[in-house]
Design an enzyme around this catalytic site. Structure first.
Site, PDB file in Angstrom:
ATOM      1  N   SER A   1       0.840  -1.206   0.000  1.00 37.86           N
ATOM      2  CA  SER A   1       0.000   0.000   0.000  1.00 37.86           C
ATOM      3  C   SER A   1       0.872   1.251   0.000  1.00 37.86           C
ATOM      4  O   SER A   1       0.382   2.349  -0.281  1.00 37.86           O
ATOM      5  CB  SER A   1      -0.933   0.006   1.222  1.00 37.86           C
ATOM      6  OG  SER A   1      -0.198  -0.171   2.410  1.00 37.86           O
TER       7      SER A   1
ATOM      8  N   GLU B   1      -0.420 -12.549  -1.227  1.00 36.86           N
ATOM      9  CA  GLU B   1      -1.882 -12.503  -1.325  1.00 36.86           C
ATOM     10  C   GLU B   1      -2.405 -13.761  -2.015  1.00 36.86           C
ATOM     11  O   GLU B   1      -1.850 -14.204  -3.021  1.00 36.86           O
ATOM     12  CB  GLU B   1      -2.321 -11.269  -2.125  1.00 36.86           C
ATOM     13  CG  GLU B   1      -2.066  -9.968  -1.400  1.00 36.86           C
ATOM     14  CD  GLU B   1      -2.580  -8.752  -2.164  1.00 36.86           C
ATOM     15  OE1 GLU B   1      -3.315  -8.914  -3.161  1.00 36.86           O
ATOM     16  OE2 GLU B   1      -2.238  -7.630  -1.750  1.00 36.86           O
TER      17      GLU B   1
ATOM     18  N   LYS C   1       4.792 -11.667   3.197  1.00 37.61           N
ATOM     19  CA  LYS C   1       3.342 -11.850   3.034  1.00 37.61           C
ATOM     20  C   LYS C   1       3.018 -11.963   1.540  1.00 37.61           C
ATOM     21  O   LYS C   1       3.545 -11.204   0.720  1.00 37.61           O
ATOM     22  CB  LYS C   1       2.571 -10.671   3.649  1.00 37.61           C
ATOM     23  CG  LYS C   1       1.060 -10.771   3.441  1.00 37.61           C
ATOM     24  CD  LYS C   1       0.294  -9.844   4.360  1.00 37.61           C
ATOM     25  CE  LYS C   1       0.216  -8.412   3.898  1.00 37.61           C
ATOM     26  NZ  LYS C   1      -0.434  -8.208   2.591  1.00 37.61           N
TER      27      LYS C   1
ATOM     28  N   GLU D   1      -8.902  -9.295   4.925  1.00 39.85           N
ATOM     29  CA  GLU D   1      -9.163  -7.899   4.545  1.00 39.85           C
ATOM     30  C   GLU D   1     -10.570  -7.726   3.981  1.00 39.85           C
ATOM     31  O   GLU D   1     -10.973  -8.446   3.046  1.00 39.85           O
ATOM     32  CB  GLU D   1      -8.116  -7.428   3.515  1.00 39.85           C
ATOM     33  CG  GLU D   1      -8.334  -5.966   3.091  1.00 39.85           C
ATOM     34  CD  GLU D   1      -7.114  -5.306   2.472  1.00 39.85           C
ATOM     35  OE1 GLU D   1      -6.101  -5.972   2.269  1.00 39.85           O
ATOM     36  OE2 GLU D   1      -7.209  -4.089   2.197  1.00 39.85           O
TER      37      GLU D   1
ATOM     38  N   ASP E   1       5.750  -7.176   2.446  1.00 39.69           N
ATOM     39  CA  ASP E   1       4.761  -7.547   1.436  1.00 39.69           C
ATOM     40  C   ASP E   1       5.502  -7.868   0.141  1.00 39.69           C
ATOM     41  O   ASP E   1       6.279  -7.029  -0.347  1.00 39.69           O
ATOM     42  CB  ASP E   1       3.856  -6.333   1.178  1.00 39.69           C
ATOM     43  CG  ASP E   1       2.390  -6.674   1.288  1.00 39.69           C
ATOM     44  OD1 ASP E   1       2.052  -7.859   1.423  1.00 39.69           O
ATOM     45  OD2 ASP E   1       1.581  -5.720   1.255  1.00 39.69           O
TER      46      ASP E   1
HETATM   47  O1  KIV Z   1      -0.469  -3.294   1.840  1.00 42.19           O
HETATM   48  C1  KIV Z   1      -0.846  -3.267   3.027  1.00 42.19           C
HETATM   49  O2  KIV Z   1      -0.648  -2.273   3.735  1.00 42.19           O
HETATM   50  C2  KIV Z   1      -1.524  -4.431   3.547  1.00 42.19           C
HETATM   51  C3  KIV Z   1      -2.093  -4.410   4.927  1.00 42.19           C
HETATM   52  C4  KIV Z   1      -3.015  -3.304   5.188  1.00 42.19           C
HETATM   53  C5  KIV Z   1      -2.705  -5.693   5.286  1.00 42.19           C
HETATM   54  O3  KIV Z   1      -1.621  -5.397   2.858  1.00 42.19           O
END
Ligand code: KIV
Length: 263
Positions: free
Chosen positions: A45, A114, A112, A180, A83
């Site tokens: 994000s 998805e 992480k 989410e 991420d």
């Molecule tokens: O990209 C992000 O910030 C996220 C979290 C809000 C879970 O995936």
């Protein structure tokens, strides 16, 4: 004591809520860590929140490594989860190569990804290599690009798919799962059904932990206010006021003073 994937995992059994933030830089990571956050996600994000992209899709491995390295340097206690950006885990070999880079080059403690069944082989590969993995089910921002953000799993076929994905992620050995933008009832059912902790964002109160984007919590993104965000500060207003005062002082020749200048 520094958190590990295991200490985060065990919090569910101990009935302790997991506190998490998504943030992207050294100073805010230091502050959040000192304030007692358990887990910091360096979310993709960042592409939308800090870099002004319309979606998370533009983020590259190099950019995510850069932000994660800054966060890792600041953190003493929280677990740091990087991420993996879109297309950095399209197949198992690519996933393994990039996940290793996150652990080695950016100091992340875990990565992480998805998705559920679509990334089954990638997650198997990472877990087999001993890489701690966090799953992500429900709304998958990388899958919708700059399409419409909405609540997922309101109707039964989609809810079943999300439930099955979460169960699969748990079986594959992820140490936690982000849920989410799904109905609170579905999140509660998933949380009961899986052994690993769930961390919700827009998923109601029953998940084992909660995550918010730091800028949302601080009230810096005035244009974005999803229903699940609680603003704990109004920093956009505070920053505007401070910058406005600076503008006035410079224009009226009130800054800098003698004390703020060198003799
Ligand atoms: O990209 C992000 O910030 C996220 C979290 C809000 C879970 O995936």
């Amino acid at each position: 004591m520094k958190h590990t994937p295991k200490t985060i995992y065990l919090k569910k059994q101990a009935g302790e809520k997991i506190v998490s933030l998504s943030l992207y830089d050294f100073p805010t990571a230091r502050i959040a860590d000192q304030a007692g956050v358990d887990l910091i996600m360096v979310g993709d994000s960042v592409g939308m929140v800090l870099l002004g992209h319309p979606s998370t899709l533009a983020m590259t491995v190099e950019q995510m490594l850069y932000h994660t390295a800054a966060v890792s340097k600041a953190v003493k206690r929280a677990l740091v989860v990087a991420d993996m950006p879109a297309h950095s885990y399209d197949d198992p070999a690519t996933a393994l190569r990039n996940a290793r880079r996150f652990l080695k080059e950016s100091g992340a403690d875990a990565v992480k990804l998805e998705g559920g069944s679509k990334v089954r082989d990638q997650i198997k590969e990472l877990v087999a290599a001993g890489i701690p993995v966090m799953g992500h089910a429900g709304m998958l921002p990388q899958g919708i690009g700059d399409g419409k953000y909405r609540v997922y799993g309101k109707e039964s076929a989609e809810a079943k798919e999300i439930f099955e994905d979460a169960k699969l992620l748990d079986q594959l050995g992820v140490f936690s799962i982000v849920l989410e933008c799904i109905p609170a009832k579905l999140a509660a059912e998933i949380t009961r059904a899986v052994r690993c902790p769930t961390i919700g964002i827009g998923a109601g109160p029953s998940t084992d932990g909660q995550v918010l984007v730091l800028q949302d919590l601080l009230g810096i993104r005035s244009g974005v206010s999803p229903r699940f965000v609680r603003r704990y500060a109004k920093l956009e207003e505070a920053i505007q006021k401070a910058v406005g005062r600076f503008c006035r002082d410079v224009r009226k020749k009130k800054f800098p003073s003698k004390k703020e200048s060198f003799a």
